[in-house]
Write a protein that holds these residues in place. Structure first.
Motif, PDB file in Angstrom:
ATOM      1  N   LEU A  41       0.826  -1.207   0.000  1.00  0.00           N
ATOM      2  CA  LEU A  41       0.000   0.000   0.000  1.00  0.00           C
ATOM      3  C   LEU A  41       0.858   1.253   0.000  1.00  0.00           C
ATOM      4  N   LEU A  42       1.917   1.247   0.836  1.00  0.00           N
ATOM      5  CA  LEU A  42       2.829   2.413   0.862  1.00  0.00           C
ATOM      6  C   LEU A  42       3.516   2.608  -0.479  1.00  0.00           C
ATOM      7  N   VAL A  44       2.327   1.845  -3.460  1.00  0.00           N
ATOM      8  CA  VAL A  44       1.353   2.403  -4.410  1.00  0.00           C
ATOM      9  C   VAL A  44       1.169   3.888  -4.164  1.00  0.00           C
ATOM     10  N   VAL A  45       1.069   4.306  -2.902  1.00  0.00           N
ATOM     11  CA  VAL A  45       0.898   5.729  -2.579  1.00  0.00           C
ATOM     12  C   VAL A  45       2.115   6.530  -3.027  1.00  0.00           C
ATOM     13  N   THR A  46       3.320   6.000  -2.783  1.00  0.00           N
ATOM     14  CA  THR A  46       4.554   6.702  -3.163  1.00  0.00           C
ATOM     15  C   THR A  46       4.652   6.880  -4.675  1.00  0.00           C
ATOM     16  N   THR A  48       2.197   6.869  -6.851  1.00  0.00           N
ATOM     17  CA  THR A  48       1.148   7.800  -7.291  1.00  0.00           C
ATOM     18  C   THR A  48       1.565   9.238  -7.050  1.00  0.00           C
ATOM     19  N   PHE A  49       2.156   9.510  -5.873  1.00  0.00           N
ATOM     20  CA  PHE A  49       2.606  10.871  -5.571  1.00  0.00           C
ATOM     21  C   PHE A  49       3.708  11.305  -6.527  1.00  0.00           C
TER      22      PHE A  49
END
Length: 294
Positions: A41-42, A44-46, A48-49
């Motif tokens: 999850l981390l 994917v967030v990284t 995307t950012f």
């Protein structure tokens, strides 16, 4: 979680069920499985950012790395290695080499049916050019990047800096234009990129005689040119709009949309008003090697 433990009663040869208050240790696989879910999850967030940051830079401006100055005498040839044992060239040899480089540049000039390149001048590549204007036989350049922005007058033959004044380090200098104000004084107007702040200089002394605020759709200032017939400035902000400002009040009087085949043309950048009486402007389109005539 209380666990149920079965113990063997050796006296009565039976099993006695007892409740233990000691928590049951969860299997290691449970932690590893959920830990990798959190890591995924981390990640994917990284990602995307990071993609969002890259896209924002693409629609605004790329990060600029100021290169080191060029030490060669020719803008078209890289510096050559010098043998430490050899004697320095004479002034005559240096002059002949410079003349040869200039002739080679002229031979490489590209001519097309729409324009002819008249001359190629050397230029300091550490200057991040944002504005260029020619007025009263003088060539002016405005540069950008915070801490490096300045307004300069250049020699029209050698390209060397005649005089220069820095812009406050908190500003990113943008487009410039020359004009004559209501008192008959020759002036230079300069925009800034994100600050929505502009400056007007005396073209002869580079003294700031006026500061002003402005506004655009993108909240940015890009290019500017001057229409001396109608005494108005034409301004770009990186969008498909051109803004018209009154010379004296610096207030927007109207705006137009730049289109081609009924499609908006974004990233309109540097502007030059054509003095041919047809009310036309030449502009470059950022990210593309193209000029448009508006």
């Amino acid at each position: 979680i209380p666990s149920v433990v079965a113990k063997k009663d050796t006296t009565h040869n039976s099993h006695v069920v007892q409740h233990s208050t000691t928590p049951t240790t969860l299997r290691p696989s449970y932690f590893f499985r959920n830990r990798w879910c959190i890591f995924a999850l981390l990640a994917v967030v990284t990602v995307t950012f990071a993609i969002g940051s890259i896209l924002r830079m693409m629609v605004t401006r790329p990060i600029v790395v100021v290169p080191p100055p060029i030490t060669t005498n020719s803008a078209n040839n890289p510096p050559q290695a010098v043998d430490s044992d050899s004697s320095p060239p004479s002034d005559t040899a240096v002059q002949e080499e410079e003349n040869d480089d200039k002739e080679k540049s002229k031979q490489n000039i590209h001519n097309s049916g729409d324009y002819i390149v008249l001359e190629v001048l050397p230029h300091d590549t550490t200057s991040f050019t944002q504005g260029l204007t020619f007025m009263n036989g003088r060539l002016y350049e405005g540069t950008g990047y915070e801490g490096f922005s300045k307004l300069m007058e250049l020699d029209t033959v050698s390209g060397e800096v005649i005089r220069s004044v820095p812009v406050d380090s908190k500003y990113f200098g943008e487009g410039i234009a020359g004009f004559v104000d209501e008192t008959g004084r020759s002036c230079i107007i300069q925009l800034t990129y994100h600050a929505l702040k502009g400056f007007i200089y005396d073209a002869n002394t580079f003294e700031i005689i006026r500061e002003f605020d402005f506004d655009t759709v993108t909240k940015e200032g890009w290019g500017i040119t001057y229409d001396d017939v109608n005494q108005q400035f034409v301004v770009s902000d990186g969008s498909h709009f051109l803004y018209f400002w009154d010379r004296d009040t610096l207030k927007e009087t109207r705006r137009v949309t730049v289109t081609w085949n009924k499609r908006n043309i974004p990233h309109i950048n540097e502007l030059e008003f054509l003095p041919d009486g047809n009310h036309e402007i030449l502009a470059n389109v950022f990210f593309h090697n193209v000029l448009v005539r508006i």
